[in-house]
Design a protein around this motif. Structure first.
Motif, PDB file in Angstrom:
ATOM      1  N   ILE A 188     -15.064   0.109  -2.103  1.00  0.00           N
ATOM      2  CA  ILE A 188     -14.639  -1.144  -1.287  1.00  0.00           C
ATOM      3  C   ILE A 188     -14.377  -0.915   0.227  1.00  0.00           C
ATOM      4  CG2 ILE A 188     -13.549  -3.499  -0.860  1.00  0.00           C
ATOM      5  CD1 ILE A 188     -15.720  -3.571  -3.163  1.00  0.00           C
ATOM      6  N   VAL A 189     -13.330   0.057   0.241  1.00  0.00           N
ATOM      7  CA  VAL A 189     -12.964   0.278   1.656  1.00  0.00           C
ATOM      8  C   VAL A 189     -13.913   1.113   2.322  1.00  0.00           C
ATOM      9  CG1 VAL A 189     -11.011   1.498   2.723  1.00  0.00           C
ATOM     10  CG2 VAL A 189     -10.408   0.146   1.007  1.00  0.00           C
ATOM     11  N   SER A 224      -5.583   2.435  -9.352  1.00  0.00           N
ATOM     12  CA  SER A 224      -6.059   1.191  -8.495  1.00  0.00           C
ATOM     13  C   SER A 224      -6.448   1.737  -7.081  1.00  0.00           C
ATOM     14  CB  SER A 224      -4.775   0.289  -8.256  1.00  0.00           C
ATOM     15  OG  SER A 224      -4.166  -0.292  -9.634  1.00  0.00           O
ATOM     16  N   LEU A 225      -5.803   2.863  -6.589  1.00  0.00           N
ATOM     17  CA  LEU A 225      -6.461   3.350  -5.025  1.00  0.00           C
ATOM     18  C   LEU A 225      -7.704   3.835  -5.566  1.00  0.00           C
ATOM     19  CD1 LEU A 225      -3.272   5.108  -4.037  1.00  0.00           C
ATOM     20  CD2 LEU A 225      -4.190   3.082  -3.229  1.00  0.00           C
ATOM     21  N   LEU A 256       0.969  -1.143  -0.085  1.00  0.00           N
ATOM     22  CA  LEU A 256      -0.038   0.045   0.049  1.00  0.00           C
ATOM     23  C   LEU A 256       0.813   1.227  -0.059  1.00  0.00           C
ATOM     24  CD1 LEU A 256      -2.846   1.325   0.117  1.00  0.00           C
ATOM     25  CD2 LEU A 256      -2.783   0.892   2.760  1.00  0.00           C
ATOM     26  N   MET A 306     -18.093  -7.339  -3.374  1.00  0.00           N
ATOM     27  CA  MET A 306     -16.519  -7.443  -3.496  1.00  0.00           C
ATOM     28  C   MET A 306     -16.422  -8.427  -4.535  1.00  0.00           C
ATOM     29  SD  MET A 306     -15.514  -7.398   0.476  1.00  0.00           S
ATOM     30  CE  MET A 306     -13.833  -7.558  -0.060  1.00  0.00           C
ATOM     31  N   ALA A 366     -11.898  -3.224 -13.315  1.00  0.00           N
ATOM     32  CA  ALA A 366     -10.781  -4.391 -13.009  1.00  0.00           C
ATOM     33  C   ALA A 366     -10.271  -4.555 -14.454  1.00  0.00           C
ATOM     34  CB  ALA A 366     -11.179  -5.685 -12.645  1.00  0.00           C
ATOM     35  N   ALA A 426      -9.959   2.973  -7.714  1.00  0.00           N
ATOM     36  CA  ALA A 426     -10.883   1.647  -7.412  1.00  0.00           C
ATOM     37  C   ALA A 426     -11.240   1.034  -6.336  1.00  0.00           C
ATOM     38  CB  ALA A 426     -10.396   0.719  -8.717  1.00  0.00           C
ATOM     39  N   SER A 427     -10.427   1.114  -5.370  1.00  0.00           N
ATOM     40  CA  SER A 427     -10.523   0.545  -4.262  1.00  0.00           C
ATOM     41  C   SER A 427     -11.527   1.306  -3.140  1.00  0.00           C
ATOM     42  CB  SER A 427      -8.988   0.013  -3.641  1.00  0.00           C
ATOM     43  OG  SER A 427      -8.473   1.212  -3.168  1.00  0.00           O
ATOM     44  N   TRP A 476     -17.054  -6.821  -7.900  1.00  0.00           N
ATOM     45  CA  TRP A 476     -16.110  -5.356  -8.201  1.00  0.00           C
ATOM     46  C   TRP A 476     -15.043  -5.892  -8.814  1.00  0.00           C
ATOM     47  CZ3 TRP A 476     -17.665  -0.394  -8.426  1.00  0.00           C
ATOM     48  CH2 TRP A 476     -16.551   0.609  -8.448  1.00  0.00           C
ATOM     49  N   GLY A 477     -14.446  -6.924  -8.349  1.00  0.00           N
ATOM     50  CA  GLY A 477     -12.976  -7.109  -8.455  1.00  0.00           C
ATOM     51  C   GLY A 477     -12.899  -8.374  -9.321  1.00  0.00           C
TER      52      GLY A 477
END
Length: 334
Positions: free
Chosen positions: A313-314, A306-307, A81, A264, A285, A309-310, A267-268
């Motif tokens: 979810i986070v 990528s950050l 990360l 989840m 993705a 896109a996350s 999404w991925g």
């Protein structure tokens, strides 16, 4: 002499008794304080002694081993990360050169360029639509199916539960070619272009999120007392009313856990999305591959995208964490 001698002890005894009683009277106020102090000391000593001698207390070696292991795991999980964040704030030249933990110059241009290098907003919208629709359908169907299995007896009930569990034993790639052929043949027969559409991708995700969702909700519904259903039926509710007004509110943690799992997963997911989509229905993705061309790889934009896109979810996990933990623990044990 004898009388004086006899009187002296008597006087001495009297004086001594008086003195003793006087001194005893003078010392009485101190005794409760001493007793309280000694009692507090004994309690503290007793507590410390109980803690030291408790058979459930872990030894110091275990405590230090646990701290070291958790520290190493934290470093292992946080290092990628940190690399992503550091690389997303660097110019492309700094990323391709020798790696540095602290960038020489900070820039937010990768977070701006990710939207123009590839149509990231379209990919983001496709992922939201597909993941949201797959999650809604999975929760809705799994709720009714799990309630029927948990509350009613019917022929083939055990076969149904074993079947939905057995589907989880097979790898996903095993269903890729059959689903592809089904969508292509249905499209040729009906004239509806299923292959390359969002609908086909939603149905594809339901094939491997729905069985696990049903199984998990069955365990959660079994933990809800049936007296609630009977009370609702006595008050005049039908089976559907008892489900929607009584059981579903009591099963919110389990339903949230199913929703988070389904979202989840959709999404991925990469394998089915790479085959079942085209340029207009491509998900996030798969869209990240667009930052790698034949001549150049925009690593800083890849990390920034990528950050981004996350983030959903986070954020969803942090908001629904307490429901997720309760739903998973209650649905895993019958």
């Amino acid at each position: 002499m004898s009388e004086a001698t006899a009187t002296a002890p008597a006087g001495g005894t009297a004086n001594g008794g008086a003195g003793g009683s006087a001194s005893g009277t003078a010392q009485k106020p101190n005794r409760p304080f001493l007793a309280v102090t000694s009692l507090a000391g004994s309690r503290k000593g007793g507590r410390s002694g109980v803690r030291a001698a408790s058979p459930t207390a872990p030894p110091p070696s275990f405590i230090w081993t646990r701290r070291i292991v958790l520290t190493l795991l934290t470093i292992f999980a946080a290092t990628p990360l940190l690399v992503m964040v550091s690389s997303s704030l660097k110019p492309l030249q700094d990323v391709t050169d020798r790696f540095r933990w602290i960038p020489s110059g900070l820039t937010i241009s990768p977070y701006v360029d990710i939207w123009s290098t590839v149509p990231l907003a379209d990919y983001f919208l496709n992922s939201l639509i597909v993941a949201g629709a797959a999650t809604g359908c999975s929760v809705l169907i799994a709720t009714f199916a799990a309630y029927a299995v948990s509350r009613y007896r019917f022929r083939g009930k055990r076969l149904f539960t074993v079947t939905i569990l057995s589907t989880q034993m097979f790898p996903g790639i095993l269903f890729l070619l059959p689903l592809f052929l089904i969508f292509v043949n249905l499209g040729n027969a009906t004239g509806i272009a299923l292959y390359g559409s969002r609908g086909a991708l939603i149905v594809t995700y339901l094939t491997f999120t729905l069985p696990f969702s049903i199984w998990m909700l069955i365990g959660y519904f079994d933990s809800i007392p049936r007296d609630l259903d009977e009370a609702a039926l006595t008050d005049g509710c039908g089976p559907l009313g008892a489900l929607m007004r009584v059981v579903v509110p009591a099963a919110v943690p389990g339903i949230v856990a199913v929703a988070v799992y389904s979202f989840m997963t959709a999404w991925g997911e990469v394998l089915f999305a790479s085959v079942m989509t085209n340029e207009t229905t491509r998900t996030l993705a798969i869209g990240l591959q667009g930052y790698a061309t034949q001549t150049q790889v925009y690593w800083n934009q890849v990390m920034a995208a990528s950050l981004v896109a996350s983030v959903p979810i986070v954020a969803g996990f942090l908001l629904l964490q307490r429901y997720l933990v309760t739903g998973l623990t209650a649905g895993a044990v019958k």
